[in-house]
Design an enzyme around this catalytic site. Structure first.
Site, PDB file in Angstrom:
ATOM      1  N   GLY A   1       0.791  -1.222   0.000  1.00  0.00           N
ATOM      2  CA  GLY A   1       0.000   0.000   0.000  1.00  0.00           C
ATOM      3  C   GLY A   1       0.824   1.274   0.000  1.00  0.00           C
ATOM      4  O   GLY A   1       2.057   1.257   0.102  1.00  0.00           O
ATOM      5  N   HIS A   2       0.120   2.399  -0.105  1.00  0.00           N
ATOM      6  CA  HIS A   2       0.768   3.704  -0.192  1.00  0.00           C
ATOM      7  C   HIS A   2       1.579   4.030   1.064  1.00  0.00           C
ATOM      8  O   HIS A   2       1.238   3.640   2.168  1.00  0.00           O
ATOM      9  CB  HIS A   2      -0.245   4.812  -0.485  1.00  0.00           C
ATOM     10  CG  HIS A   2      -1.377   4.908   0.478  1.00  0.00           C
ATOM     11  ND1 HIS A   2      -2.541   5.572   0.188  1.00  0.00           N
ATOM     12  CD2 HIS A   2      -1.543   4.433   1.737  1.00  0.00           C
ATOM     13  CE1 HIS A   2      -3.357   5.508   1.217  1.00  0.00           C
ATOM     14  NE2 HIS A   2      -2.772   4.827   2.173  1.00  0.00           N
ATOM     15  N   ASN A   3       2.681   4.726   0.845  1.00  0.00           N
ATOM     16  CA  ASN A   3       3.556   5.251   1.915  1.00  0.00           C
ATOM     17  C   ASN A   3       4.356   4.178   2.654  1.00  0.00           C
ATOM     18  O   ASN A   3       4.993   4.489   3.667  1.00  0.00           O
ATOM     19  CB  ASN A   3       2.764   6.056   2.958  1.00  0.00           C
ATOM     20  CG  ASN A   3       1.833   7.069   2.349  1.00  0.00           C
ATOM     21  OD1 ASN A   3       2.202   7.765   1.416  1.00  0.00           O
ATOM     22  ND2 ASN A   3       0.622   7.152   2.859  1.00  0.00           N
TER      23      ASN A   3
END
EC number: 2.3.1.191
Length: 318
Positions: free
Chosen positions: A230-232
């Site tokens: 996922g993001h980050n």
């Protein structure tokens, strides 16, 4: 964009000094030309330390804002930020008539490959048929991009990386804000993905771009097929991530972490160096490094196995 224009767009009241806002950023990384937001009590400790030009914040936390930071009061900072993210979103498609590309003469590019603007492709890179390379992408020397790989805008790929068929690097993360009626509003992602040297990404794996900064896969990490990152996220050096693992947004893995098949994490947590998560382990809290964990709720694998044995014995007696 002027702060007064932002306030008008969000239907918020603002009567202070008008300033130019160039971008959106996180609480602690925003600078004097950027706007940030605080979306909940857990982040309020960072409000006094922000360097942002302006902040979206609820009335109850207004007193925590530094005196040099302009304030926009909103009932739902997260929702207001989602609306605003669309205005600051980078264009998905470049409309420039001429593309500037830097492709090494030794690179081999097969038919039906799309290459965007401002792309840098290193020595002895191989890009197989059907791949999509977005704008502002760089691919390091001797990397191999297999058929139908999608590399979205701004992605940075190191040397000697292998991206197997149909993986997707740099798509938007799964982020939404919600109103009182339960309707969902997309948060547009302006960050990117960085794959350092010697990273391998399996077939049909997806790695999402960050909201503001970078989703990072550090050198030497190997990711199996059908994995979602996922993001980050920040994945440490030389990790092994086995098939069907799901790593939720903003998770941090130390170096040489092993994630067994179908294991998963919840978001915003840290797994220490040299940890192993057994197959189907569900990580929902920070974990100390150097140990083997399993089960759900997550615990030491040896304790999980003892628990399973006790349960089996209980049912056998009954």
């Amino acid at each position: 964009m002027k702060l007064s224009e932002i306030a008008e767009f969000l239907s918020l009241e603002y009567k202070g000094e008008d300033i130019e806002i160039s971008a959106l950023n996180s609480l602690l990384k925003a600078n004097f030309a950027e706007l940030t937001y605080c979306d909940g009590e857990k982040n309020t400790k960072d409000i006094p330390h922000t360097g942002a030009a302006a902040i979206l914040v609820s009335k109850e936390y207004e007193n925590l804002v530094p005196k040099d930071t302009k304030v926009l009061i909103t009932q739902s900072p997260h929702l207001s930020f989602a609306f605003l993210s669309k205005l600051f979103a980078k264009p998905l498609i470049n409309t420039a008539k001429e593309k500037v590309q830097n492709i090494a003469k030794s690179a081999r590019i097969m038919p039906n490959v799309y290459i965007g603007d401002n792309v840098n492709i290193g020595e002895n890179v191989i890009i197989m048929a059907g791949a999509y390379i977005g704008d502002n992408v760089s691919i390091g020397d001797e990397s191999i991009i297999h058929p139908n790989v999608v590399i979205y805008n701004d992605t940075k790929i190191g040397k000697k990386c292998h991206l197997l068929a149909n993986c997707v690097i740099g798509s938007d993360g799964f982020g939404y804000a919600h109103n009182k009626n339960g309707e969902h509003y997309k948060i547009y992602h302006n960050g990117n993905v960085i794959l350092e040297d010697f990273v391998e990404v399996g077939a049909c794996t997806t790695i999402d771009r960050a909201v503001f900064d970078s989703t990072i896969i550090k050198a030497g990490t190997k990711v199996d097929n059908l994995v979602q990152i996922g993001h980050n996220c920040n994945i440490g050096q030389n990790c092994i991530i086995v098939a069907q693992t799901g790593i939720s947004g903003s998770s941090e893995l130390g170096r040489n972490v092993i994630m067994g098949g179908q294991s998963a994490t919840s978001g915003h947590l840290k797994i220490g160096d040299f940890s192993t998560i057994a197959a189907r382990g569900g990580v929902s809290k920070n974990l100390e490094g150097g140990r083997v964990y399993g089960g759900f709720p997550i615990m030491l694998q040896k304790d999980w196995l003892k628990l399973q044995a006790k349960i089996a014995m209980k049912f056998k007696k009954d």
